[in-house]
Design a protein around this motif. Structure first.
Motif, PDB file in Angstrom:
ATOM      1  N   UNK A  38      42.891   7.392 -14.319  1.00 21.34           N
ATOM      2  CA  UNK A  38      44.203   7.295 -13.668  1.00 21.34           C
ATOM      3  C   UNK A  38      45.211   8.365 -14.075  1.00 21.34           C
ATOM      4  N   UNK A  39      44.900   9.166 -15.112  1.00 13.64           N
ATOM      5  CA  UNK A  39      45.874  10.190 -15.512  1.00 13.64           C
ATOM      6  C   UNK A  39      45.241  11.539 -15.838  1.00 13.64           C
ATOM      7  N   UNK A  40      44.035  11.545 -16.374  1.00 14.86           N
ATOM      8  CA  UNK A  40      43.406  12.807 -16.768  1.00 14.86           C
ATOM      9  C   UNK A  40      42.539  13.365 -15.652  1.00 14.86           C
ATOM     10  N   UNK A  41      42.984  13.205 -14.423  1.00 12.15           N
ATOM     11  CA  UNK A  41      42.213  13.633 -13.263  1.00 12.15           C
ATOM     12  C   UNK A  41      43.173  13.940 -12.128  1.00 12.15           C
ATOM     13  N   UNK A  42      42.665  14.609 -11.102  1.00 11.77           N
ATOM     14  CA  UNK A  42      43.465  14.892  -9.915  1.00 11.77           C
ATOM     15  C   UNK A  42      42.862  14.236  -8.672  1.00 11.77           C
ATOM     16  N   UNK A  43      41.869  13.384  -8.853  1.00  3.01           N
ATOM     17  CA  UNK A  43      41.216  12.706  -7.739  1.00  3.01           C
ATOM     18  C   UNK A  43      41.287  11.192  -7.946  1.00  3.01           C
ATOM     19  N   UNK A  44      41.782  10.493  -6.917  1.00  3.00           N
ATOM     20  CA  UNK A  44      42.007   9.054  -7.039  1.00  3.00           C
ATOM     21  C   UNK A  44      41.393   8.328  -5.847  1.00  3.00           C
ATOM     22  N   UNK A  45      40.375   7.534  -6.110  1.00  2.79           N
ATOM     23  CA  UNK A  45      39.767   6.675  -5.089  1.00  2.79           C
ATOM     24  C   UNK A  45      40.437   5.311  -5.208  1.00  2.79           C
ATOM     25  N   UNK A  46      41.501   5.104  -4.437  1.00  2.23           N
ATOM     26  CA  UNK A  46      42.307   3.889  -4.604  1.00  2.23           C
ATOM     27  C   UNK A  46      41.517   2.604  -4.372  1.00  2.23           C
ATOM     28  N   UNK A  47      40.734   2.482  -3.295  1.00  2.00           N
ATOM     29  CA  UNK A  47      39.974   1.234  -3.136  1.00  2.00           C
ATOM     30  C   UNK A  47      39.046   0.962  -4.310  1.00  2.00           C
ATOM     31  N   UNK A  48      38.396   2.004  -4.833  1.00  3.79           N
ATOM     32  CA  UNK A  48      37.473   1.821  -5.955  1.00  3.79           C
ATOM     33  C   UNK A  48      38.227   1.455  -7.228  1.00  3.79           C
ATOM     34  N   UNK A  49      39.375   2.094  -7.473  1.00  6.46           N
ATOM     35  CA  UNK A  49      40.168   1.783  -8.665  1.00  6.46           C
ATOM     36  C   UNK A  49      40.666   0.346  -8.628  1.00  6.46           C
ATOM     37  N   UNK A  50      41.174  -0.084  -7.473  1.00  8.44           N
ATOM     38  CA  UNK A  50      41.670  -1.445  -7.349  1.00  8.44           C
ATOM     39  C   UNK A  50      40.531  -2.452  -7.510  1.00  8.44           C
ATOM     40  N   UNK A  51      39.385  -2.139  -6.919  1.00  3.73           N
ATOM     41  CA  UNK A  51      38.242  -3.050  -7.018  1.00  3.73           C
ATOM     42  C   UNK A  51      37.777  -3.196  -8.461  1.00  3.73           C
ATOM     43  N   UNK A  52      37.735  -2.088  -9.204  1.00  4.96           N
ATOM     44  CA  UNK A  52      37.298  -2.166 -10.596  1.00  4.96           C
ATOM     45  C   UNK A  52      38.313  -2.937 -11.441  1.00  4.96           C
ATOM     46  N   UNK A  53      39.602  -2.710 -11.186  1.00  8.73           N
ATOM     47  CA  UNK A  53      40.627  -3.445 -11.925  1.00  8.73           C
ATOM     48  C   UNK A  53      40.518  -4.944 -11.656  1.00  8.73           C
ATOM     49  N   UNK A  54      40.324  -5.299 -10.393  1.00  8.03           N
ATOM     50  CA  UNK A  54      40.204  -6.710 -10.038  1.00  8.03           C
ATOM     51  C   UNK A  54      38.955  -7.338 -10.661  1.00  8.03           C
ATOM     52  N   UNK A  55      37.882  -6.574 -10.710  1.00  8.43           N
ATOM     53  CA  UNK A  55      36.655  -7.080 -11.323  1.00  8.43           C
ATOM     54  C   UNK A  55      36.875  -7.402 -12.803  1.00  8.43           C
ATOM     55  N   UNK A  56      37.592  -6.510 -13.501  1.00 16.23           N
ATOM     56  CA  UNK A  56      37.898  -6.749 -14.916  1.00 16.23           C
ATOM     57  C   UNK A  56      38.779  -7.977 -15.089  1.00 16.23           C
ATOM     58  N   UNK A  57      39.798  -8.098 -14.257  1.00 14.93           N
ATOM     59  CA  UNK A  57      40.716  -9.237 -14.363  1.00 14.93           C
ATOM     60  C   UNK A  57      40.012 -10.546 -14.000  1.00 14.93           C
ATOM     61  N   UNK A  58      39.181 -10.514 -12.974  1.00 14.23           N
ATOM     62  CA  UNK A  58      38.461 -11.730 -12.563  1.00 14.23           C
ATOM     63  C   UNK A  58      37.506 -12.221 -13.661  1.00 14.23           C
ATOM     64  N   UNK A  59      36.964 -11.256 -14.411  1.00 14.39           N
ATOM     65  CA  UNK A  59      35.982 -11.618 -15.444  1.00 14.39           C
ATOM     66  C   UNK A  59      36.641 -12.070 -16.744  1.00 14.39           C
ATOM     67  N   UNK A  60      37.964 -11.927 -16.850  1.00 12.99           N
ATOM     68  CA  UNK A  60      38.648 -12.253 -18.099  1.00 12.99           C
ATOM     69  C   UNK A  60      38.733 -13.767 -18.283  1.00 12.99           C
ATOM     70  N   UNK A  61      38.339 -14.249 -19.434  1.00 14.21           N
ATOM     71  CA  UNK A  61      38.345 -15.675 -19.741  1.00 14.21           C
ATOM     72  C   UNK A  61      39.600 -16.018 -20.535  1.00 14.21           C
ATOM     73  N   UNK A  62      40.694 -16.147 -19.824  1.00 13.36           N
ATOM     74  CA  UNK A  62      41.976 -16.433 -20.458  1.00 13.36           C
ATOM     75  C   UNK A  62      43.101 -16.247 -19.468  1.00 13.36           C
ATOM     76  N   UNK A  63      44.327 -16.466 -19.911  1.00 15.24           N
ATOM     77  CA  UNK A  63      45.484 -16.308 -19.025  1.00 15.24           C
ATOM     78  C   UNK A  63      45.804 -14.828 -18.839  1.00 15.24           C
ATOM     79  N   UNK A  64      46.230 -14.479 -17.641  1.00 11.35           N
ATOM     80  CA  UNK A  64      46.711 -13.128 -17.348  1.00 11.35           C
ATOM     81  C   UNK A  64      48.228 -13.236 -17.231  1.00 11.35           C
ATOM     82  N   UNK A  65      48.917 -12.839 -18.293  1.00  8.64           N
ATOM     83  CA  UNK A  65      50.366 -13.083 -18.370  1.00  8.64           C
ATOM     84  C   UNK A  65      51.207 -11.925 -17.862  1.00  8.64           C
ATOM     85  N   UNK A  66      50.653 -10.713 -17.877  1.00 11.38           N
ATOM     86  CA  UNK A  66      51.383  -9.553 -17.348  1.00 11.38           C
ATOM     87  C   UNK A  66      50.384  -8.442 -17.073  1.00 11.38           C
ATOM     88  N   UNK A  67      50.688  -7.646 -16.043  1.00 13.52           N
ATOM     89  CA  UNK A  67      49.952  -6.410 -15.739  1.00 13.52           C
ATOM     90  C   UNK A  67      51.004  -5.314 -15.647  1.00 13.52           C
TER      91      UNK A  67
END
Length: 432
Positions: A38-67
């Motif tokens: 997200x910062x050390x690059x000049x190429x951003x695949x937004x759908x892929x970045x959002x999907x990976x972030x959501x996958x990490x959050x969905x897999x988290x076993x606990x409360x998500x209190x802030x992003x």
């Protein structure tokens, strides 16, 4: 129970800063996506970045209190989408885009503070008649052009002649889709007025040239209350557009700072931005005694974190974390060890070059030891090309940053010179 805060693009330096904040004893910080993505690059695949972030959050076993995040595009535009999905606090996507979409942002400013808003128009850099259409919008040479969405000072040009515009257009056509296309993906998620939907992610802005003493007002909005909390001067190298250093606190007259703070309250209130940090860049034209708005950024300035910590006692990431957790920011004032602080940018003014020599880690540590509390970050390595550096302005490359504090501005400048005498950079294959 511990609070779980997910930080997009979290790196080691910022993880350390976060642990020094107030009221985080019960907070656990989790990285979400990597700095390389997200910062050390000049190429951003937004759908892929959002999907990976959501996958990490969905897999988290606990409360998500802030992003949260502290980085410009793409992080800033990802946050409203993720926070809405996971029920955490952030401003709405539409209010964020009223700041980040430069044409929409200027339109909002013109509605509430027209006297502080320069003339502007949008144009398509792939339109061969763009220059004549800019003229029809009552903009004459000189004017400034920039993408409707950029990061840092990337792809911004002063235009003094048709030849300048031709050069800028060539650069814009070659590079603008790197951010334009992922920004289009964000725009597609928002409820946009027809006038704004017509201005696509690859469009640009042409604006009246404004100038004077430049500064940035840092602020936040908490439950509808707009709170500016600091003004930082942006000092440029002589005769060029590139920044030399950021200085906190500002040396502008108090009445000018208060004018900027009042404009800030009007604009951010009008936009409906809420429960997030931001900053607004301004110019004060001393000759005309005129205050101009340059642009709004929907995040705290990462470059200013150490400055606030040195002068006020805590990084203003305090604002980001407190707001993310639904708390009013506990931001102190004047409780740090220094009276003034700055981030200096060591720059080279080449079109491109190869790095023939860069300081070693040991050399950087020795240089930093010259001044108590100084911190140095080098951005280049031997053998790389300067053009590989992300988020650079159109006129120079920042190869290192130096953060330090002192009891007065003149001492800061002296200390910077002593530090840089210890750092040796060499370049080859230089394109002037």
């Amino acid at each position: 129970m511990a609070k779980n805060v997910f930080v997009i693009g979290l790196n080691a330096m910022n993880a350390e800063r976060l642990r020094r904040l107030r009221g985080v004893e019960d907070v656990v910080f989790h990285p979400l996506l990597t700095p390389a993505q997200v910062s050390d690059t000049q190429e951003f695949d937004m759908p892929a970045l959002l999907a990976e972030a959501e996958q990490t959050l969905d897999a988290f076993d606990g409360s998500i209190d802030a992003i949260v995040g502290y980085i410009d595009f793409p992080v800033s535009t990802m946050l409203p989408l993720l926070c809405k999905k996971y029920g955490t606090r952030n401003t709405s996507l539409e209010s964020l885009l009223k700041c980040e979409h430069k044409y929409w942002s200027r339109s909002m400013m013109r509605e509430v503070v027209p006297e502080h808003t320069p003339k502007f128009t949008a144009f398509d850099p792939f339109d061969d008649d763009a220059l004549s259409k800019i003229g029809e919008a009552d903009l004459r040479f000189p004017f400034f052009v920039k993408p409707i969405k950029s990061s840092g000072s990337r792809l911004g040009f002063r235009i003094d002649s048709p030849e300048d515009f031709e050069y800028a257009t060539e650069k814009l056509r070659a590079e603008i889709r790197l951010i334009g296309e992922p920004f289009d993906h964000v725009l597609s998620q928002a409820d946009l007025p027809d006038e704004i939907r017509a201005i696509e992610g690859h469009f640009c802005m042409a604006e009246q040239v404004i100038g004077g003493r430049q500064c940035t007002v840092e602020g936040y909005v908490h439950d509808g209350e707009v709170v500016p909390y600091g003004t930082i001067d942006s000092i440029r190298y002589p005769q060029v557009l590139s920044f030399f250093y950021y200085l906190y606190p500002s040396t502008l007259p108090p009445r000018i700072q208060e004018t900027m703070w009042e404009i800030t309250r009007k604009v951010m209130g009008h936009i409906g931005y809420d429960n997030s940090g931001f900053n607004i860049e301004y110019y004060w034209d001393e000759v005309q005694n005129k205050v101009w708005i340059l642009e709004i950024n929907t995040r705290i300035a990462q470059s200013h974190c150490d400055l606030f910590e040195m002068v006020d006692g805590v990084s203003h990431q305090q604002v980001t974390i407190d707001l993310g957790l639904g708390r009013r920011p506990d931001m102190p004032s004047g409780e740090g060890p220094e009276r003034v602080a700055a981030e200096f940018f060591y720059r080279v003014f080449f079109r491109d070059a190869a790095v023939a020599r860069a300081p070693s880690r040991a050399e950087i540590e020795v240089a930093a030891e010259q001044i108590e509390g100084a911190r140095i970050v080098s951005y280049v390595k031997r053998g790389m090309s300067l053009s590989e550096l992300p988020e650079q302005d159109a006129y120079s490359y920042a190869v290192a940053s130096v953060w330090m504090g002192a009891n007065k501005q003149s001492k800061l400048l002296w200390n910077y010179e002593q530090v840089m005498k210890r750092l040796n950079y060499e370049f080859a294959d230089i394109l002037e």
